[in-house]
Design a protein around this motif. Structure first.
Motif, PDB file in Angstrom:
ATOM      1  N   ALA A   1     -12.532  26.997  -1.822  1.00 56.15           N
ATOM      2  CA  ALA A   1     -12.952  26.609  -3.176  1.00 56.15           C
ATOM      3  C   ALA A   1     -14.431  26.227  -3.156  1.00 56.15           C
ATOM      4  CB  ALA A   1     -12.116  25.447  -3.674  1.00 56.15           C
ATOM      5  N   LYS A   2     -15.120  26.543  -4.223  1.00 58.01           N
ATOM      6  CA  LYS A   2     -16.540  26.203  -4.310  1.00 58.01           C
ATOM      7  C   LYS A   2     -16.690  24.735  -4.644  1.00 58.01           C
ATOM      8  CE  LYS A   2     -18.247  30.720  -5.543  1.00 58.01           C
ATOM      9  NZ  LYS A   2     -19.031  31.495  -6.479  1.00 58.01           N
ATOM     10  N   ARG A   3     -17.697  24.104  -4.025  1.00 53.96           N
ATOM     11  CA  ARG A   3     -17.973  22.693  -4.275  1.00 53.96           C
ATOM     12  C   ARG A   3     -19.277  22.536  -5.026  1.00 53.96           C
ATOM     13  NH1 ARG A   3     -16.542  19.334   1.150  1.00 53.96           N
ATOM     14  NH2 ARG A   3     -14.465  20.145   1.401  1.00 53.96           N
ATOM     15  N   ARG A   4     -19.313  21.575  -5.876  1.00 54.43           N
ATOM     16  CA  ARG A   4     -20.574  21.173  -6.474  1.00 54.43           C
ATOM     17  C   ARG A   4     -20.569  19.649  -6.545  1.00 54.43           C
ATOM     18  NH1 ARG A   4     -20.076  20.424 -12.286  1.00 54.43           N
ATOM     19  NH2 ARG A   4     -18.018  21.081 -12.897  1.00 54.43           N
ATOM     20  N   SER A   5     -21.715  19.066  -6.295  1.00 54.19           N
ATOM     21  CA  SER A   5     -21.815  17.605  -6.285  1.00 54.19           C
ATOM     22  C   SER A   5     -21.875  17.062  -7.688  1.00 54.19           C
ATOM     23  CB  SER A   5     -23.079  17.161  -5.550  1.00 54.19           C
ATOM     24  OG  SER A   5     -22.858  17.178  -4.184  1.00 54.19           O
ATOM     25  N   LYS A   6     -21.114  16.044  -7.889  1.00 50.92           N
ATOM     26  CA  LYS A   6     -21.175  15.317  -9.145  1.00 50.92           C
ATOM     27  C   LYS A   6     -20.867  13.876  -8.776  1.00 50.92           C
ATOM     28  CE  LYS A   6     -19.173  14.935 -13.709  1.00 50.92           C
ATOM     29  NZ  LYS A   6     -18.097  15.364 -14.594  1.00 50.92           N
ATOM     30  N   GLY A   7     -21.650  12.977  -9.244  1.00 57.97           N
ATOM     31  CA  GLY A   7     -21.395  11.579  -8.934  1.00 57.97           C
ATOM     32  C   GLY A   7     -22.329  10.683  -9.710  1.00 57.97           C
ATOM     33  N   ARG A   8     -22.040   9.416  -9.642  1.00 58.18           N
ATOM     34  CA  ARG A   8     -22.859   8.440 -10.354  1.00 58.18           C
ATOM     35  C   ARG A   8     -24.014   8.001  -9.464  1.00 58.18           C
ATOM     36  NH1 ARG A   8     -18.744   4.124 -12.501  1.00 58.18           N
ATOM     37  NH2 ARG A   8     -17.625   4.657 -10.624  1.00 58.18           N
ATOM     38  N   ARG A   9     -25.195   7.915 -10.064  1.00 58.15           N
ATOM     39  CA  ARG A   9     -26.364   7.389  -9.355  1.00 58.15           C
ATOM     40  C   ARG A   9     -26.319   5.870  -9.389  1.00 58.15           C
ATOM     41  NH1 ARG A   9     -31.187   9.039 -12.337  1.00 58.15           N
ATOM     42  NH2 ARG A   9     -29.765   8.958 -14.068  1.00 58.15           N
ATOM     43  N   PHE A  10     -26.886   5.258  -8.363  1.00 55.67           N
ATOM     44  CA  PHE A  10     -26.964   3.804  -8.336  1.00 55.67           C
ATOM     45  C   PHE A  10     -28.289   3.378  -7.737  1.00 55.67           C
ATOM     46  CE2 PHE A  10     -25.252   4.931  -4.235  1.00 55.67           C
ATOM     47  CZ  PHE A  10     -25.956   4.115  -3.358  1.00 55.67           C
ATOM     48  N   SER A  11     -28.717   2.200  -8.088  1.00 52.41           N
ATOM     49  CA  SER A  11     -29.896   1.597  -7.473  1.00 52.41           C
ATOM     50  C   SER A  11     -29.650   0.100  -7.390  1.00 52.41           C
ATOM     51  CB  SER A  11     -31.162   1.902  -8.274  1.00 52.41           C
ATOM     52  OG  SER A  11     -31.057   1.400  -9.582  1.00 52.41           O
ATOM     53  N   SER A  12     -30.137  -0.481  -6.321  1.00 52.72           N
ATOM     54  CA  SER A  12     -29.941  -1.901  -6.113  1.00 52.72           C
ATOM     55  C   SER A  12     -31.095  -2.460  -5.302  1.00 52.72           C
ATOM     56  CB  SER A  12     -28.613  -2.131  -5.381  1.00 52.72           C
ATOM     57  OG  SER A  12     -28.301  -3.500  -5.359  1.00 52.72           O
ATOM     58  N   ARG A  13     -31.203  -3.770  -5.273  1.00 52.58           N
ATOM     59  CA  ARG A  13     -32.287  -4.429  -4.562  1.00 52.58           C
ATOM     60  C   ARG A  13     -31.742  -5.690  -3.914  1.00 52.58           C
ATOM     61  NH1 ARG A  13     -37.762  -6.095  -7.581  1.00 52.58           N
ATOM     62  NH2 ARG A  13     -37.632  -3.887  -7.908  1.00 52.58           N
ATOM     63  N   ILE A  14     -32.202  -5.953  -2.704  1.00 55.05           N
ATOM     64  CA  ILE A  14     -31.855  -7.206  -2.037  1.00 55.05           C
ATOM     65  C   ILE A  14     -33.150  -7.838  -1.547  1.00 55.05           C
ATOM     66  CG2 ILE A  14     -31.400  -6.076   0.185  1.00 55.05           C
ATOM     67  CD1 ILE A  14     -29.259  -8.241   0.678  1.00 55.05           C
ATOM     68  N   ASN A  15     -33.300  -9.128  -1.810  1.00 51.14           N
ATOM     69  CA  ASN A  15     -34.480  -9.870  -1.366  1.00 51.14           C
ATOM     70  C   ASN A  15     -34.071 -10.816  -0.247  1.00 51.14           C
ATOM     71  OD1 ASN A  15     -36.558  -9.023  -3.299  1.00 51.14           O
ATOM     72  ND2 ASN A  15     -35.219  -9.970  -4.800  1.00 51.14           N
ATOM     73  N   LEU A  16     -34.752 -10.718   0.881  1.00 53.41           N
ATOM     74  CA  LEU A  16     -34.579 -11.656   1.981  1.00 53.41           C
ATOM     75  C   LEU A  16     -35.787 -12.577   1.937  1.00 53.41           C
ATOM     76  CD1 LEU A  16     -33.590  -9.029   4.688  1.00 53.41           C
ATOM     77  CD2 LEU A  16     -32.063 -10.397   3.263  1.00 53.41           C
ATOM     78  N   VAL A  17     -35.545 -13.871   1.797  1.00 52.68           N
ATOM     79  CA  VAL A  17     -36.638 -14.817   1.580  1.00 52.68           C
ATOM     80  C   VAL A  17     -36.632 -15.870   2.677  1.00 52.68           C
ATOM     81  CG1 VAL A  17     -37.637 -16.474  -0.044  1.00 52.68           C
ATOM     82  CG2 VAL A  17     -36.413 -14.470  -0.911  1.00 52.68           C
ATOM     83  N   ASP A  18     -37.786 -16.063   3.302  1.00 54.84           N
ATOM     84  CA  ASP A  18     -37.980 -17.152   4.256  1.00 54.84           C
ATOM     85  C   ASP A  18     -39.032 -18.068   3.636  1.00 54.84           C
ATOM     86  OD1 ASP A  18     -38.075 -18.823   6.440  1.00 54.84           O
ATOM     87  OD2 ASP A  18     -39.204 -17.439   7.703  1.00 54.84           O
TER      88      ASP A  18
END
Length: 143
Positions: free
Chosen positions: A54-71
């Motif tokens: 079977a042929k495949r094609r990508s489909k999906g939800r995009r995401f973006s995130s951020r993590i801050n490491l603070v000293d």
């Protein structure tokens, strides 16, 4: 490697209370973005297993995130350090910055409890840098 490079450029100095005291805050921000993959049949139905050939094609939800490491820089009582000149100014700036951070956090907690508050992110460079961290709309999932 990047974090080590950033730590090398941090301001460090000795005070009467500590031989080595960080005189600057460090913020290391990691941004992550991608796409959650799903397999999709040619007919448009989503499945976790595809038939052989079977042929495949990508489909999906995009995401973006951020993590801050603070000293955070070391906070010391001015009277205990008996500092003057540059060290005294550094200590004052550190204490002001930490005080503003505490106020911002308390106001965010109040907002979470349903109280109306204005957040003064611009009162310090640290809180201005971290202002996106409290924004629930920053972490996105796109259809």
């Amino acid at each position: 490697e990047l974090m080590a490079k950033g730590n090398m450029s941090r301001a460090m100095a000795s005070t009467k209370m500590n031989n080595t005291s960080s005189r600057s805050h460090a913020v290391f921000t990691v941004c992550i973005s991608g796409r959650m993959e799903e397999e999709v049949h040619q007919s448009g139905g989503t499945t976790t297993k595809m038939k052989k050939g079977a042929k495949r094609r990508s489909k999906g939800r995009r995401f973006s995130s951020r993590i801050n490491l603070v000293d955070l820089a070391g906070s010391e009582r001015q009277s205990g350090t008996r500092s003057s000149g540059v060290r005294q100014k550094e200590g004052s700036a550190i204490n002001k910055s930490l005080s503003v951070l505490g106020t911002v956090i308390m106001n965010l907690v109040d907002i979470g409890d349903g109280k109306a508050r204005h957040i003064h992110y611009r009162d310090s460079k640290l809180t201005f840098l971290l202002r996106d961290s409290s924004d629930k709309t920053f972490c996105h999932i796109h259809a």
